[in-house]
Scaffold this motif. Structure first.
Motif, PDB file in Angstrom:
ATOM      1  N   GLU A  24       0.835  -1.202   0.000  1.00  0.00           N
ATOM      2  CA  GLU A  24       0.000   0.000   0.000  1.00  0.00           C
ATOM      3  C   GLU A  24       0.870   1.252   0.000  1.00  0.00           C
ATOM      4  OE1 GLU A  24      -2.913   0.349  -0.756  1.00  0.00           O
ATOM      5  OE2 GLU A  24      -4.276  -1.113   0.136  1.00  0.00           O
ATOM      6  N   LEU A  25       1.959   1.234   0.772  1.00  0.00           N
ATOM      7  CA  LEU A  25       2.879   2.372   0.784  1.00  0.00           C
ATOM      8  C   LEU A  25       3.537   2.552  -0.585  1.00  0.00           C
ATOM      9  CD1 LEU A  25       4.557   1.790   4.269  1.00  0.00           C
ATOM     10  CD2 LEU A  25       2.943   3.608   3.675  1.00  0.00           C
ATOM     11  N   LEU A  26       3.917   1.458  -1.207  1.00  0.00           N
ATOM     12  CA  LEU A  26       4.533   1.538  -2.531  1.00  0.00           C
ATOM     13  C   LEU A  26       3.537   2.031  -3.568  1.00  0.00           C
ATOM     14  CD1 LEU A  26       6.793   1.084  -4.541  1.00  0.00           C
ATOM     15  CD2 LEU A  26       6.215  -1.349  -4.577  1.00  0.00           C
ATOM     16  N   PHE A  27       2.299   1.531  -3.525  1.00  0.00           N
ATOM     17  CA  PHE A  27       1.277   1.989  -4.469  1.00  0.00           C
ATOM     18  C   PHE A  27       1.036   3.494  -4.333  1.00  0.00           C
ATOM     19  CE2 PHE A  27      -0.787  -2.486  -4.207  1.00  0.00           C
ATOM     20  CZ  PHE A  27       0.173  -2.976  -5.073  1.00  0.00           C
ATOM     21  N   ALA A  28       1.024   3.970  -3.092  1.00  0.00           N
ATOM     22  CA  ALA A  28       0.807   5.403  -2.861  1.00  0.00           C
ATOM     23  C   ALA A  28       1.948   6.225  -3.452  1.00  0.00           C
ATOM     24  CB  ALA A  28       0.665   5.673  -1.364  1.00  0.00           C
ATOM     25  N   ALA A  29       3.195   5.766  -3.246  1.00  0.00           N
ATOM     26  CA  ALA A  29       4.351   6.472  -3.788  1.00  0.00           C
ATOM     27  C   ALA A  29       4.339   6.443  -5.317  1.00  0.00           C
ATOM     28  CB  ALA A  29       5.641   5.853  -3.260  1.00  0.00           C
ATOM     29  N   LEU A  30       3.954   5.318  -5.880  1.00  0.00           N
ATOM     30  CA  LEU A  30       3.905   5.166  -7.338  1.00  0.00           C
ATOM     31  C   LEU A  30       2.846   6.083  -7.941  1.00  0.00           C
ATOM     32  CD1 LEU A  30       5.087   3.483  -9.687  1.00  0.00           C
ATOM     33  CD2 LEU A  30       3.255   1.842  -9.300  1.00  0.00           C
ATOM     34  N   THR A  31       1.701   6.164  -7.295  1.00  0.00           N
ATOM     35  CA  THR A  31       0.622   7.019  -7.793  1.00  0.00           C
ATOM     36  C   THR A  31       0.986   8.496  -7.686  1.00  0.00           C
ATOM     37  OG1 THR A  31      -0.999   5.356  -7.103  1.00  0.00           O
ATOM     38  CG2 THR A  31      -1.827   7.562  -7.543  1.00  0.00           C
ATOM     39  N   ALA A  32       1.717   8.855  -6.610  1.00  0.00           N
ATOM     40  CA  ALA A  32       2.107  10.245  -6.406  1.00  0.00           C
ATOM     41  C   ALA A  32       3.185  10.691  -7.394  1.00  0.00           C
ATOM     42  CB  ALA A  32       2.595  10.448  -4.975  1.00  0.00           C
ATOM     43  N   LEU A  45      -4.706   0.163 -10.468  1.00  0.00           N
ATOM     44  CA  LEU A  45      -3.538   0.927 -10.896  1.00  0.00           C
ATOM     45  C   LEU A  45      -3.502   1.113 -12.409  1.00  0.00           C
ATOM     46  CD1 LEU A  45      -0.654  -0.513  -8.697  1.00  0.00           C
ATOM     47  CD2 LEU A  45      -1.561   1.810  -8.622  1.00  0.00           C
ATOM     48  N   GLY A  46      -4.112   0.201 -13.128  1.00  0.00           N
ATOM     49  CA  GLY A  46      -4.147   0.312 -14.585  1.00  0.00           C
ATOM     50  C   GLY A  46      -2.745   0.272 -15.186  1.00  0.00           C
ATOM     51  N   PRO A  47      -2.403   1.228 -16.067  1.00  0.00           N
ATOM     52  CA  PRO A  47      -1.096   1.229 -16.721  1.00  0.00           C
ATOM     53  C   PRO A  47       0.080   1.313 -15.756  1.00  0.00           C
ATOM     54  CG  PRO A  47      -2.610   2.717 -17.851  1.00  0.00           C
ATOM     55  CD  PRO A  47      -3.284   2.296 -16.585  1.00  0.00           C
ATOM     56  N   LEU A  48      -0.134   1.861 -14.562  1.00  0.00           N
ATOM     57  CA  LEU A  48       0.952   1.966 -13.583  1.00  0.00           C
ATOM     58  C   LEU A  48       1.430   0.603 -13.096  1.00  0.00           C
ATOM     59  CD1 LEU A  48      -0.046   5.001 -11.303  1.00  0.00           C
ATOM     60  CD2 LEU A  48       1.801   4.884 -12.986  1.00  0.00           C
ATOM     61  N   ALA A  49       0.614  -0.426 -13.272  1.00  0.00           N
ATOM     62  CA  ALA A  49       1.020  -1.776 -12.852  1.00  0.00           C
ATOM     63  C   ALA A  49       2.267  -2.227 -13.604  1.00  0.00           C
ATOM     64  CB  ALA A  49      -0.119  -2.763 -13.071  1.00  0.00           C
ATOM     65  N   ALA A  50       2.494  -1.669 -14.794  1.00  0.00           N
ATOM     66  CA  ALA A  50       3.674  -2.041 -15.576  1.00  0.00           C
ATOM     67  C   ALA A  50       4.962  -1.550 -14.935  1.00  0.00           C
ATOM     68  CB  ALA A  50       3.547  -1.485 -16.990  1.00  0.00           C
ATOM     69  N   SER A  51       4.865  -0.713 -13.911  1.00  0.00           N
ATOM     70  CA  SER A  51       6.045  -0.217 -13.199  1.00  0.00           C
ATOM     71  C   SER A  51       6.447  -1.115 -12.043  1.00  0.00           C
ATOM     72  CB  SER A  51       5.791   1.199 -12.667  1.00  0.00           C
ATOM     73  OG  SER A  51       5.555   2.109 -13.717  1.00  0.00           O
TER      74      SER A  51
END
Length: 232
Positions: free
Chosen positions: A58-66, A98-104
């Motif tokens: 969850e912390l990583l997803f938040a950082a990735l989205t930001a 996450l959609g396209p961000l999942a590729a990260s």
């Protein structure tokens, strides 16, 4: 910590960051910090690994989205989490959001975890790749059973166990074994990454083994997730 390819000059290519591995740290109220190696054994005894994996993600997803900069991040998943259907269902739903961000994202599973949760890993690897993420095997090469996992899963890369690379010398028994491990992975078109690199003098030897990338303090230091992480 950044992971960089070995260039033709036997040194990390500064402009070609492959991904950043995210390590777990637990901050205590007294200001001290525990590494995963310190708190994971206790967490495993109390059945808390799945909850810790979920919190870290969850912390990583938040950082990735930001900061959707396109940089890839890898993180480790425990075998306990992989064997927990509620966890994998939750994770796949989060990847869908996450959609396209999942590729990260690259999910790393240790060689040991891959063997103890082999049946669950097979289905999980297909599901995360369908959503654009990648799967890799970490701490690879310490047991013969790991080669069966390679053929079954065909991970996007493997990271060698740090102990395989430490103090290895050309021509010694450890070198011959490492050479065999790299040859098998390469024959399956699986890139090999060397970890725990503390001495840049190792680069030349690693190149001769066919290792494609390196990670360690000789390459780039461990920094906070929000910090810049370039090669030394």
């Amino acid at each position: 910590q950044g992971v960089y390819p070995l260039s033709m000059t036997d040194a990390p290519a500064a402009s070609a960051l492959l991904h950043r591995e995210v390590f777990s740290r637990m901050h205590l109220e007294d200001g001290h910090e525990l590494t995963a190696g310190q708190f994971v054994p206790m967490a495993a005894r109390h059945g808390l690994l799945e909850a810790i994996d979920r919190t870290g993600l969850e912390l990583l997803f938040a950082a990735l989205t930001a900061d959707p900069s396109g940089v890839k991040y890898s993180c480790n998943l425990s075998s306990e989490a992989l064997r927990h259907p509620a966890f994998t269902h939750w994770l796949l739903e989060r990847l869908d959001k996450l959609g396209p961000l999942a590729a990260s994202l690259v999910f790393e599973v240790t060689d040991f975890a891959a063997q103890t949760a082999a049946s669950e890993l097979a289905g999980f690897s297909v599901a995360v790749r369908q959503r654009g993420a990648a799967l890799a095997i970490d701490q690879f090469g310490l047991s013969a059973g790991g080669f069966q996992v390679l053929r079954a899963v065909l991970p996007d890369y493997v990271k060698l166990a740090g102990s395989l690379v430490q103090d290895v010398q050309d021509g010694d028994e450890k070198h011959f074994y490492l050479e065999s491990v790299c040859r098998i992975a390469t024959s399956l078109n699986i890139p090999v990454i060397a970890t725990c690199i503390e001495n840049p003098e190792q680069f030349s030897m690693l190149c001769t083994l066919g290792i494609k990338a390196v990670q360690g303090n000789a390459v780039a230091p461990v920094q906070p997730l929000s910090g810049k992480n370039g090669p030394n």
